[in-house]
Motif scaffolding. Structure first.
Motif, PDB file in Angstrom:
ATOM      1  N   ALA A  20      40.657  21.890  -5.782  1.00 23.98           N
ATOM      2  CA  ALA A  20      39.662  21.166  -4.970  1.00 23.98           C
ATOM      3  C   ALA A  20      38.301  21.151  -5.647  1.00 23.98           C
ATOM      4  N   GLU A  21      38.073  22.121  -6.557  1.00 23.98           N
ATOM      5  CA  GLU A  21      36.768  22.224  -7.185  1.00 23.98           C
ATOM      6  C   GLU A  21      36.389  20.907  -7.886  1.00 23.98           C
ATOM      7  N   GLY A  22      35.207  20.463  -7.636  1.00 18.91           N
ATOM      8  CA  GLY A  22      34.748  19.234  -8.298  1.00 18.91           C
ATOM      9  C   GLY A  22      35.207  17.964  -7.588  1.00 18.91           C
ATOM     10  N   ALA A  23      35.942  18.096  -6.482  1.00 25.46           N
ATOM     11  CA  ALA A  23      36.408  16.897  -5.769  1.00 25.46           C
ATOM     12  C   ALA A  23      35.211  16.166  -5.146  1.00 25.46           C
ATOM     13  N   THR A  24      35.323  14.847  -5.091  1.00 24.71           N
ATOM     14  CA  THR A  24      34.212  14.052  -4.541  1.00 24.71           C
ATOM     15  C   THR A  24      33.894  14.445  -3.107  1.00 24.71           C
ATOM     16  N   THR A  25      34.936  14.730  -2.327  1.00 21.55           N
ATOM     17  CA  THR A  25      34.655  15.057  -0.921  1.00 21.55           C
ATOM     18  C   THR A  25      33.820  16.345  -0.817  1.00 21.55           C
ATOM     19  N   ILE A  26      33.995  17.257  -1.759  1.00 20.35           N
ATOM     20  CA  ILE A  26      33.193  18.490  -1.717  1.00 20.35           C
ATOM     21  C   ILE A  26      31.728  18.156  -2.010  1.00 20.35           C
ATOM     22  N   TYR A  27      31.519  17.241  -2.933  1.00 20.70           N
ATOM     23  CA  TYR A  27      30.152  16.802  -3.240  1.00 20.70           C
ATOM     24  C   TYR A  27      29.521  16.157  -1.996  1.00 20.70           C
ATOM     25  N   TYR A  28      30.278  15.315  -1.319  1.00 22.68           N
ATOM     26  CA  TYR A  28      29.760  14.691  -0.095  1.00 22.68           C
ATOM     27  C   TYR A  28      29.493  15.731   0.986  1.00 22.68           C
ATOM     28  N   LYS A  29      30.371  16.731   1.056  1.00 17.08           N
ATOM     29  CA  LYS A  29      30.159  17.787   2.064  1.00 17.08           C
ATOM     30  C   LYS A  29      28.832  18.494   1.810  1.00 17.08           C
ATOM     31  N   GLU A  30      28.521  18.730   0.529  1.00 14.02           N
ATOM     32  CA  GLU A  30      27.247  19.408   0.216  1.00 14.02           C
ATOM     33  C   GLU A  30      26.055  18.541   0.618  1.00 14.02           C
ATOM     34  N   LEU A  31      26.146  17.257   0.306  1.00 15.07           N
ATOM     35  CA  LEU A  31      25.062  16.339   0.695  1.00 15.07           C
ATOM     36  C   LEU A  31      24.866  16.345   2.208  1.00 15.07           C
ATOM     37  N   LEU A  32      25.999  16.262   2.902  1.00 16.17           N
ATOM     38  CA  LEU A  32      25.931  16.187   4.363  1.00 16.17           C
ATOM     39  C   LEU A  32      25.439  17.495   4.977  1.00 16.17           C
ATOM     40  N   ASN A  33      25.710  18.619   4.295  1.00 11.50           N
ATOM     41  CA  ASN A  33      25.199  19.901   4.794  1.00 11.50           C
ATOM     42  C   ASN A  33      23.676  19.935   4.727  1.00 11.50           C
ATOM     43  N   ARG A  34      23.139  19.298   3.675  1.00 10.76           N
ATOM     44  CA  ARG A  34      21.670  19.252   3.565  1.00 10.76           C
ATOM     45  C   ARG A  34      21.086  18.420   4.688  1.00 10.76           C
ATOM     46  N   LEU A  35      21.748  17.330   4.990  1.00 12.61           N
ATOM     47  CA  LEU A  35      21.292  16.467   6.084  1.00 12.61           C
ATOM     48  C   LEU A  35      21.345  17.227   7.411  1.00 12.61           C
ATOM     49  N   GLU A  36      22.446  17.926   7.609  1.00  6.59           N
ATOM     50  CA  GLU A  36      22.648  18.672   8.860  1.00  6.59           C
ATOM     51  C   GLU A  36      21.589  19.771   9.020  1.00  6.59           C
ATOM     52  N   ALA A  37      21.233  20.429   7.879  1.00  7.70           N
ATOM     53  CA  ALA A  37      20.238  21.501   7.953  1.00  7.70           C
ATOM     54  C   ALA A  37      18.899  20.943   8.434  1.00  7.70           C
ATOM     55  N   ASP A  38      18.563  19.728   7.993  1.00  4.24           N
ATOM     56  CA  ASP A  38      17.296  19.117   8.425  1.00  4.24           C
ATOM     57  C   ASP A  38      17.393  18.520   9.820  1.00  4.24           C
ATOM     58  N   LYS A  39      18.572  17.986  10.108  1.00  6.91           N
ATOM     59  CA  LYS A  39      18.744  17.314  11.403  1.00  6.91           C
ATOM     60  C   LYS A  39      19.995  17.844  12.084  1.00  6.91           C
ATOM     61  N   PRO A  40      19.890  18.957  12.819  1.00  5.68           N
ATOM     62  CA  PRO A  40      21.101  19.525  13.446  1.00  5.68           C
ATOM     63  C   PRO A  40      21.783  18.496  14.337  1.00  5.68           C
ATOM     64  N   GLY A  41      23.072  18.361  14.163  1.00  7.23           N
ATOM     65  CA  GLY A  41      23.812  17.401  14.988  1.00  7.23           C
ATOM     66  C   GLY A  41      24.027  16.073  14.288  1.00  7.23           C
ATOM     67  N   ALA A  42      23.460  15.918  13.067  1.00 10.63           N
ATOM     68  CA  ALA A  42      23.557  14.618  12.381  1.00 10.63           C
ATOM     69  C   ALA A  42      25.017  14.246  12.095  1.00 10.63           C
ATOM     70  N   LYS A  43      25.808  15.232  11.693  1.00  8.00           N
ATOM     71  CA  LYS A  43      27.213  14.922  11.373  1.00  8.00           C
ATOM     72  C   LYS A  43      27.967  14.481  12.618  1.00  8.00           C
ATOM     73  N   LEU A  44      27.778  15.241  13.690  1.00  5.98           N
ATOM     74  CA  LEU A  44      28.493  14.911  14.927  1.00  5.98           C
ATOM     75  C   LEU A  44      28.079  13.524  15.412  1.00  5.98           C
ATOM     76  N   HIS A  45      26.792  13.240  15.309  1.00 10.94           N
ATOM     77  CA  HIS A  45      26.302  11.938  15.756  1.00 10.94           C
ATOM     78  C   HIS A  45      26.911  10.814  14.907  1.00 10.94           C
ATOM     79  N   PHE A  46      26.929  11.006  13.598  1.00 10.20           N
ATOM     80  CA  PHE A  46      27.486   9.990  12.683  1.00 10.20           C
ATOM     81  C   PHE A  46      28.943   9.707  13.069  1.00 10.20           C
ATOM     82  N   TYR A  47      29.693  10.767  13.306  1.00  9.67           N
ATOM     83  CA  TYR A  47      31.119  10.599  13.616  1.00  9.67           C
ATOM     84  C   TYR A  47      31.331   9.930  14.979  1.00  9.67           C
TER      85      TYR A  47
END
Ligand code: AMP
Ligand code: FES
Ligand code: ZN
Ligand code: ZN
Length: 324
Positions: free
Chosen positions: A234-261
């Motif tokens: 799994a290392e280096g998989a694109t989805t892991i890269y996206y997960k990291e990006l989305l974690n940064r978004l979530e840290a700034d805006k709690p609930g952003a992932k749930l809202h997007f979904y």
């Protein structure tokens, strides 16, 4: 200052900022179980009359899901597919051991195990190397084999619902990828429930609204042992890269992932209300009988060496309970 449980004022084990909700171990377990039941009903995933097969990888999400479905009293059994992945630490062996340990603690349920190398003579990395699919990574062969075998086994054993442990972080990473590339067909099919069709079991994701940290916390407070490591490929998989990006978004805006979904699921109802799958005629695979778009053999059977193909028709998983 440590937070207190909203319901009983004892120390909280988790603070869910997106719900403004902190809970102690007992109340958090209760919350996860109740929420899961709510999602199952809301998305009409299955009822107590359905036989459900949960695909377990030995990780936190799928074992926690199995545990919750048992607590809710559903007719549920597990399926583990041995992929023959070592990664220097016996990844597949450890994963299987975790699934088996869980099953042994729950005599009311059965674990079915199918080992791919024993059944078809090759591990997933070996199949990928021989067929040179997937640019040196076995993940695409792995996905294909898992999808085929899960569906085949669910059908052969008479389960009409197949549940997987995908969580919100998984779903949002895929949604993000599909949106960036505007993969409309994939977006149309991304949902908590994929209805059954001839030859295919209904696919459901009861944990699709839980964050990964919630399923992990649930597994820990319930004392479920699980494999902490990700698949070594799994290392280096694109989805892991996206997960990291989305974690940064979530840290700034709690609930952003749930809202997007959730906003996507809502928009999906209108956007894809009249969506027609491009009409592809399906034929039964000449070898295994599973529906396939290409006449002749399905992609899974084509992947196997000719002399191995007949095994697909007879390959039965073993039942772990019967070995006790
Ligand atoms: P993954 O694609 O590894 O993120 O896994 C997604 C889901 O697929 C898990 O939550 C499980 O439900 C299922 N799954 C993954 N690997 C296996 C496996 N080896 N055997 C059975 N189910 C699996
Ligand atoms: Fe299949 Fe990693 S789990 S390649
Ligand atoms: Zn409490
Ligand atoms: Zn086939």
């Amino acid at each position: 200052m440590p937070r207190k449980c909203r319901k009983c004022q004892r120390p909280a084990v988790i603070n869910m900022r997106q719900h403004k909700l902190a809970l102690c171990a007992d109340h958090f377990q209760e919350w996860v179980v109740n929420q899961t039941e709510r999602f199952i009903k809301k998305y009409r995933m299955f009822t107590h009359d359905d036989r459900v097969l949960v695909a377990v990888s030995g990780g936190k999400d799928s074992l926690a899901l199995w545990d919750v479905l048992l607590q809710l009293g559903y007719q549920v059994d597990g399926l583990y597919l041995g992929l023959g992945i070592d990664g220097g630490f016996g990844y597949s062996d450890e994963s299987r051991a975790m699934c088996q340990a869980f099953a042994e603690k729950h005599p009311e349920t059965t674990l079915h195990v199918l080992d791919i190398p024993t059944t078809y003579g090759e591990s997933i990395p070996e199949m990928a190397a021989r067929t040179r699919r997937g640019k040196g990574k076995p993940c695409s062969v792995c996905g294909l084999v898992k999808r085929h075998e899960m569906n085949r086994i669910a059908h052969d054993l008479g389960y009409h619902v197949l549940a997987t442990g995908h969580n919100l972080d998984d779903e949002v990473a895929v949604l993000f990828q599909n949106t960036l590339n505007w993969q409309v067909g994939y977006l149309a099919r991304q949902a908590p429930v994929l209805p059954e069709s001839p030859g295919f079991a209904r696919k459901v994701k009861p944990f699709c609204r839980f964050y990964e940290r919630e399923t992990a916390t649930y597994a820990i407070v319930r004392g479920i042992d699980y494999v902490y490591d990700e698949c070594p490929f799994a290392e280096g998989a694109t989805t892991i890269y996206y997960k990291e990006l989305l974690n940064r978004l979530e840290a700034d805006k709690p609930g952003a992932k749930l809202h997007f979904y959730l906003a996507f699921l809502k928009a999906r109802e209108t956007l894809f209300a009249h969506w027609q799958e491009e009409h592809v005629e399906l034929h039964p695979c000449e070898n295994c009988g599973q529906p396939t778009s290409a006449p002749g053999l399905c992609t899974f059977c084509r992947l196997l060496p000719e002399e191995v193909r007949p095994r697909v028709r007879h390959a039965q998983p073993i039942m772990v309970k019967s070995m006790l």
